[in-house]
Design a protein around this motif. Sequence first.
Motif, PDB file in Angstrom:
ATOM      1  N   ILE A 195       0.699  -1.098   0.129  1.00 33.87           N
ATOM      2  CA  ILE A 195       0.103  -0.038  -0.188  1.00 33.87           C
ATOM      3  C   ILE A 195       0.955   1.324  -0.121  1.00 33.87           C
ATOM      4  O   ILE A 195       1.010   2.304  -0.794  1.00 33.87           O
ATOM      5  N   GLU A 196       1.867   1.457   0.990  1.00 37.93           N
ATOM      6  CA  GLU A 196       2.755   2.409   1.116  1.00 37.93           C
ATOM      7  C   GLU A 196       3.623   2.806  -0.298  1.00 37.93           C
ATOM      8  O   GLU A 196       3.607   3.837  -0.695  1.00 37.93           O
ATOM      9  N   SER A 197       4.215   1.644  -0.838  1.00 41.71           N
ATOM     10  CA  SER A 197       5.020   1.672  -1.871  1.00 41.71           C
ATOM     11  C   SER A 197       4.066   2.426  -3.057  1.00 41.71           C
ATOM     12  O   SER A 197       4.607   3.080  -3.871  1.00 41.71           O
ATOM     13  N   LEU A 198       2.869   1.655  -3.506  1.00 46.73           N
ATOM     14  CA  LEU A 198       1.977   2.114  -4.463  1.00 46.73           C
ATOM     15  C   LEU A 198       1.571   3.530  -4.408  1.00 46.73           C
ATOM     16  O   LEU A 198       1.355   4.368  -5.387  1.00 46.73           O
ATOM     17  N   LEU A 199       1.339   3.930  -3.231  1.00 43.72           N
ATOM     18  CA  LEU A 199       0.845   5.412  -2.842  1.00 43.72           C
ATOM     19  C   LEU A 199       2.037   6.081  -3.046  1.00 43.72           C
ATOM     20  O   LEU A 199       1.584   7.349  -3.773  1.00 43.72           O
ATOM     21  N   SER A 200       3.093   5.920  -2.776  1.00 45.38           N
ATOM     22  CA  SER A 200       4.387   6.799  -3.009  1.00 45.38           C
ATOM     23  C   SER A 200       4.421   6.723  -4.506  1.00 45.38           C
ATOM     24  O   SER A 200       4.834   7.949  -4.955  1.00 45.38           O
ATOM     25  N   ALA A 201       4.523   6.089  -5.230  1.00 46.53           N
ATOM     26  CA  ALA A 201       4.704   5.804  -6.697  1.00 46.53           C
ATOM     27  C   ALA A 201       3.542   6.794  -7.213  1.00 46.53           C
ATOM     28  O   ALA A 201       3.734   7.589  -8.269  1.00 46.53           O
ATOM     29  N   VAL A 202       2.424   6.628  -6.825  1.00 44.00           N
ATOM     30  CA  VAL A 202       1.384   7.663  -7.469  1.00 44.00           C
ATOM     31  C   VAL A 202       1.590   9.143  -7.245  1.00 44.00           C
ATOM     32  O   VAL A 202       1.316   9.817  -7.910  1.00 44.00           O
ATOM     33  N   VAL A 203       1.998   9.250  -5.881  1.00 45.63           N
ATOM     34  CA  VAL A 203       2.605  10.840  -5.598  1.00 45.63           C
ATOM     35  C   VAL A 203       3.826  11.124  -6.398  1.00 45.63           C
ATOM     36  O   VAL A 203       3.802  12.193  -7.150  1.00 45.63           O
TER      37      VAL A 203
END
Length: 560
Positions: free
Chosen positions: A260-268
């Motif tokens: 979750i955190e890695s993909l949210l960071s990638a979206v940002v």
Amino acid sequence: MTVVNGFMGGLRFWFDRTFAHWRGDLTGGLTAAVVALPLALAFAVASGVEPKAGLYTAIVAGIVAAVFGGSPVQITGPTGAMAVVLIGIVTQYGIEKVWIAGVMAGIIQVALGVAKLGRLVKFIPYPVTAGFTNGIAVIIFCGQLNNFFGLQLPRSEHFLPGIWQTLTHWEGLNLEAVGLATVVILTKLFWTRITTAIPGSLVGLVLATAIASFFHLDVPTIGSIPQSLPMPQGIPHANDFRVIRELINPALALAALGSIESLLSAVVADGMTVSEKHNSDRELIGQGLANIVVPFFGGIPATGAIARTAVNVRSGGKTRLSGVIHGVALAIIVLTLAPLAAQVPLAALAGILMVTSVRMIEWEAIGLLMRATYSDFAVMMLTWMVTILFDLVLAVEVGLIAAGALFIKRMSELNLAKIPETEAFPPGVPLELSKQIAVYRVDGPVFFGAAERFVTFLRDEPEVKYLILRMRFVPNMDTTGIVALEDIYRDLKRHNCRLLLTGLQPEVQNLLERSGLLDKIGKENCFETTDAAVCALTPTAISCPLSPPSVSQSEELIKR
């Protein structure tokens, strides 16, 4: 010769693509490394492991994820969210089992990426992500109170007992530690007014360490870090099936949070750059491989780090080379400056983490949700509280359930309205017949959440002989909606009332045909418009058009 030329051409293309932006990647990677240094130490301490584990994680995971991940600018390493989960696992199981859980989590992440499930993170509601992010921030802040006050107390696995333990041991307060932490906090807050070229956290860390060393302050420090690179090592108990079975739940928690955190960071990161966008599935595979490899070098599970990724992008990083440079730079720092780390006060790391945690809180999200809908705000607060009082995985589960229930409630609010006679019928319908016809407009999807209201609302018309449902704005139905419609049909049939449907969308009509309900209702009772249905009931009473309608008439019929 052709094969050689082709190989050389491909190699040249790869080289040009990789090093085309090397100046920006160099600046971004070095800047990210400088920012990552104090955070890697701090988050390792917050996770309950030795500070060197944080550095080893940032080096190994940063390089592996950069090479194999799906985001060209993602910086991977220890994070606050992962520290919150790790502190509980370390306290309960010990560091050796954390390594096993990290490998298992990496395998799960790789499997999720291979199964192409990376895009599922986009379906997590915003109040849920805001809630657990805020909860993580509170836990990190309160978890550093011991180091802030210079209290050398045993770690508590749970939030409230840990707070109570800190508040009941004021006699051990170390004012020198409080002073150093305050220096770091003030430096981190106000350094940007001087320059943004050097991170305030690093300046505060160096300043606090210099003060503690010069005045020989009696404060706890992080201890020595080996002046060497991490070497591959074995993992004890890795072949013990009982241990693996014991760690399934912690591994799932680490995999879920890391994904979750890695993909949210990638979206940002995607929103900050115009370069290549991230590949969710490949990013999961890259993060999974990093977590599989890191434990063999004495590191802890890692995720994509939003703050360090943002620093990389703002400093010019554009390709995977920046992430590799970040890892290599940290390795050089370990080789050259490791002896100095022994003097770093834990209070300095506490100050860094406290400011970081306050900035982690989604202040804008809180204001937005308070202004928007109280129900979404309640979901965020519920997720927030469960994160603090219980654990992160349960908080996400509870938040998703609450958000799902809220979604069902909203969708069940079916817009079902009776059309007045003056609007429902074309001119010429006899008065006695118009009283026997009821026309209802149905707007929105008819699915299980709306089924009960759909049934009870329509059964309140016992005097009508013809019930017309306008369904032009019903985009889809589910099985429960079909059952509800069939119940309505049977109930009306028992009361000698005829059911007519108008404006069926192709998807809904196909579903009714496959279920057999359309045959029961009768295709002769399905019409394109309400006027056509009324004409079929009163063919001799009113004038019904035999020719196709004009454009203006078609627009009016659509409204009907």
